[in-house]
Design an enzyme around this catalytic site. Structure first.
Site, PDB file in Angstrom:
ATOM      1  N   ASP A 145     -13.730 -11.080  -2.002  1.00 19.96           N
ATOM      2  CA  ASP A 145     -13.071  -9.953  -2.681  1.00 19.96           C
ATOM      3  C   ASP A 145     -11.846 -10.430  -3.447  1.00 19.96           C
ATOM      4  OD1 ASP A 145     -14.846  -7.994  -1.955  1.00 19.96           O
ATOM      5  OD2 ASP A 145     -13.738  -7.376  -0.178  1.00 19.96           O
ATOM      6  N   THR A 156     -23.768  -7.701  13.959  1.00 19.65           N
ATOM      7  CA  THR A 156     -23.959  -8.856  14.851  1.00 19.65           C
ATOM      8  C   THR A 156     -23.114 -10.051  14.437  1.00 19.65           C
ATOM      9  OG1 THR A 156     -25.734  -9.747  13.479  1.00 19.65           O
ATOM     10  CG2 THR A 156     -26.369  -8.178  15.205  1.00 19.65           C
ATOM     11  N   ARG A 180     -23.508 -11.652   5.834  1.00 17.87           N
ATOM     12  CA  ARG A 180     -23.128 -11.512   7.231  1.00 17.87           C
ATOM     13  C   ARG A 180     -23.465 -10.104   7.702  1.00 17.87           C
ATOM     14  NH1 ARG A 180     -17.308 -12.777   9.926  1.00 17.87           N
ATOM     15  NH2 ARG A 180     -16.521 -11.466   8.273  1.00 17.87           N
ATOM     16  N   ASP A 207     -10.380 -11.188   2.717  1.00 16.01           N
ATOM     17  CA  ASP A 207     -11.758 -11.476   2.336  1.00 16.01           C
ATOM     18  C   ASP A 207     -11.744 -12.380   1.103  1.00 16.01           C
ATOM     19  OD1 ASP A 207     -14.794  -9.883   2.583  1.00 16.01           O
ATOM     20  OD2 ASP A 207     -14.342 -11.164   0.869  1.00 16.01           O
TER      21      ASP A 207
HETATM   22  N1  URA Z   1     -14.675 -14.325   5.488  1.00 13.59           N
HETATM   23  C1  URA Z   1     -13.586 -14.041   4.761  1.00 13.59           C
HETATM   24  O1  URA Z   1     -13.671 -13.865   3.550  1.00 13.59           O
HETATM   25  N2  URA Z   1     -12.385 -13.960   5.380  1.00 13.59           N
HETATM   26  C2  URA Z   1     -12.245 -14.171   6.700  1.00 13.59           C
HETATM   27  O2  URA Z   1     -11.117 -14.095   7.207  1.00 13.59           O
HETATM   28  C3  URA Z   1     -13.404 -14.468   7.447  1.00 13.59           C
HETATM   29  C4  URA Z   1     -14.604 -14.539   6.825  1.00 13.59           C
END
Ligand code: URA
Length: 218
Positions: A212, A117, A113, A209
């Site tokens: 993570d 953007t 990602r 995340d």
């Molecule tokens: N990706 C993630 O890991 N967490 C989110 O809240 C959004 C995208």
């Protein structure tokens, strides 16, 4: 168990409200849940989601013999299923799905990602060579903006599979709307639809995340 209304999100959204899944998801959301716990729970929830997502898959009948007599018994052709993981967090769902679909084929799509953007950029793609008779289960834990999911479905559709289903752990209303604006034919399976995205594209209340938390990289 109360769930956000999904009526305005369209028909092709399956919110899996099973209490076992909801309970495990609550533990995953907690900030104090360990990496090991998060990983185990994602695997367990994915097994349960795999049960739901395969509910309408066709069976064929084969002739077998029980210890007592012959019979025609239903079987699912696991090799026709391709689990495609959107790297890297999709691997957590892939692993749970493979527990209950051990013969499934596996594909991977790498998208990162762009943090400016929020657009998805592809860096890896590998799926089985012949896709026309295969049912794809596309996995990514977080359906946030929908950009990665749209890019992944765009790419997978080029291989002309028989069908595509999208499975996640959490969805934002924006992600559902965006994915279905472009791909209304792709059903979405999710245990929960959260409130909204923050200005960084994270789902609120969410779980942080997913990559993570799954790999302990923060
Ligand atoms: N990706 C993630 O890991 N967490 C989110 O809240 C959004 C995208």
């Amino acid at each position: 168990m109360p769930q956000p209304m999904t009526g305005d999100l369209g028909d092709n959204v399956h919110v899996i409200t099973h209490p076992l899944i909801q309970h495990k998801l609550t533990i995953m959301r907690k900030k104090e849940t360990s990496t090991a716990g998060f990983r185990r729970l994602l695997r367990e929830i994915s097994m349960l989601l795999g049960y739901e997502v395969t509910r309408d898959m066709p069976v064929t009948f084969e002739s077998i013999e029980t210890p007592l007599q012959p019979m025609m018994a239903p079987t699912l052709d696991g090799k026709k299923v391709v689990i495609i993981s959107i790297l890297r967090a999709g691997d957590g769902i892939r692993d749970g799905m493979l527990e209950i679909l051990p013969s499934a084929r596996v594909g991977h799509i790498g998208l990162y990602r762009d943090h400016e953007t929020l657009e998805a950029v592809e860096y890896f793609f590998k799926v089985p060579s012949e896709m026309s008779d295969r049912e794809v289960i596309l996995c990514d834990p977080m359906l946030a903006t929908g950009n990665s999911a749209i890019a992944a479905v765009d790419r997978v559709k080029k291989t002309q599979p028989k069908s595509i289903k999208f499975v996640c752990l959490l969805a934002a209303p924006e992600g559902i709307r965006n994915l279905h604006a472009k791909h209304p034919d792709v059903p979405i399976y999710t245990p929960a639809v959260d409130e909204r995205l923050n200005d960084k594209g994270y789902i609120l209340p969410g779980l942080g995340d997913a990559g993570d938390r799954l790999y302990g990289t923060k």
